[in-house]
Design a protein around this motif. Structure first.
Motif: not given
Length: 348
Positions: A254-256, A262-266, A301-305
């Protein structure tokens, strides 16, 4: 002579035997003579075989018993073979993965496949050796392996690297070529960065680094890096001194997603049930699902917007982003802009 002969025996066993291709002691003696012009007797051959087994090589044989003239029973070893370092299926998978890497030029890919399959078992060589996997979508990066080598050396030696970063443009023949980015005055832009890690995401290699004079972590496609060189006069900036002190490279699918900085967010979105498989392909086990009454599921998911923005447009007919609200609004504006653009095209 002994050292050379035992090495030749090792190569013979590795390249000509496996569970499906076994050789008796006489076969081994004959092949040593035919292949290397080395004449061994049975006693010497047994000594060499025992030495290889004691050294840790996976030698196998079949035990047989025979009755000697004096009535005693002797245990013999025959049908010798060496277990391959890689099974045929494992080699196939690795060679297919190499074939599927878009950033490797054919020459380097073939060289790596040859190295990987050198000494492969006869069962593997008897199977179809041409890969059935071909990557069709991207041109190869000529400097890929060299770039990775330099980056690894820089990280080990704790120094910075300098390179040019390219974008694809069409040349006079209408073919895509990688061209270095330039400044407003037309000069080629040079990048001086502190490299931290190499990250592989969806078959693409990325450099996680901090670009001078900034203090934020960025990601660069390694196959777009050109003319890289070590700059040993500059020490690498510690990751702890960047503005993102706790930054690590993305640990899950998800984060990839698209490797945006930048940061990942819910995040939360609605998805049609028939694309659950696609959601798992992109986000893996990091996606959690919530049932709804209709033919949709809610995905968390937690990912980059920014990455999810692009992904949601790709699956626009089947996905509706719910949270964060700012992302939902940004996607709405993009959709309205696209609608106007296509309406204008249709009107013309």
């Amino acid at each position: 002579m002994k050292g050379q002969a035992i090495f030749q025996l090792l190569m013979l066993l590795r390249e000509e035997t496996d569970e499906n291709h076994r050789l008796t002691q006489q076969n081994l003696l004959d092949r040593m003579k035919q292949r290397y012009d080395v004449q061994l007797n049975r006693r010497t051959l047994k000594v060499y075989l025992d030495a290889l087994a004691e050294a840790g090589y996976s030698l196998c044989s079949t035990k047989k018993q025979r009755t000697l003239p004096d009535g005693s029973v002797e245990t013999m070893h025959t049908d010798w073979y060496m277990e391959p370092q890689f099974e045929p299926g494992e080699l196939r998978m690795m060679t297919d993965l190499l074939s599927a890497m878009p950033s490797l030029p054919d020459k380097q890919r073939n060289m790596l496949v040859d190295k990987l399959t050198q000494g492969a078992s006869p069962t593997y060589r008897e199977s179809a050796q041409e890969s059935h996997v071909v990557y069709l979508h991207a041109p190869a990066a000529k400097q890929m392996l060299y770039t990775v080598e330099v980056l690894c050396e820089a990280i080990t030696r704790n120094c910075t690297v300098q390179f040019r970063y390219g974008n694809y443009v069409l040349n006079e023949d209408g073919e895509p070529v990688l061209q270095p980015r330039t400044r407003s005055d037309g000069s080629v832009r040079e990048y001086l960065v502190s490299p931290y890690e190499i990250v592989v995401s969806h078959g693409k290699y990325y450099l996680m680094c901090c670009k001078e004079p900034h203090r934020t972590v960025s990601h660069y496609r390694i196959d777009h890096i050109m003319d890289i060189r070590l700059t040993e006069q500059f020490e690498r900036m510690p990751l702890s001194e960047t503005l993102e002190q706790s930054t690590e490279h993305p640990r899950d699918l998800a984060e990839q997603l698209y490797m945006y900085s930048g940061s990942s967010v819910p995040c939360k979105f609605l998805a049609d049930k028939h694309i659950i498989g696609d959601v798992l392909d992109w986000f893996g086990d990091d996606a959690t699902f919530e049932q709804t009454i209709q033919d949709q599921v809610i995905v968390h998911v937690r990912t980059n917007p920014t990455a999810l923005h692009h992904w949601a447009l790709q699956y626009g007919d089947y996905v509706t982003v719910l949270e964060p609200v700012s992302l939902r609004e940004a996607i709405g504006k993009t959709v309205h802009r696209l609608a106007r653009a296509y309406e204008d095209k249709l009107a013309n």
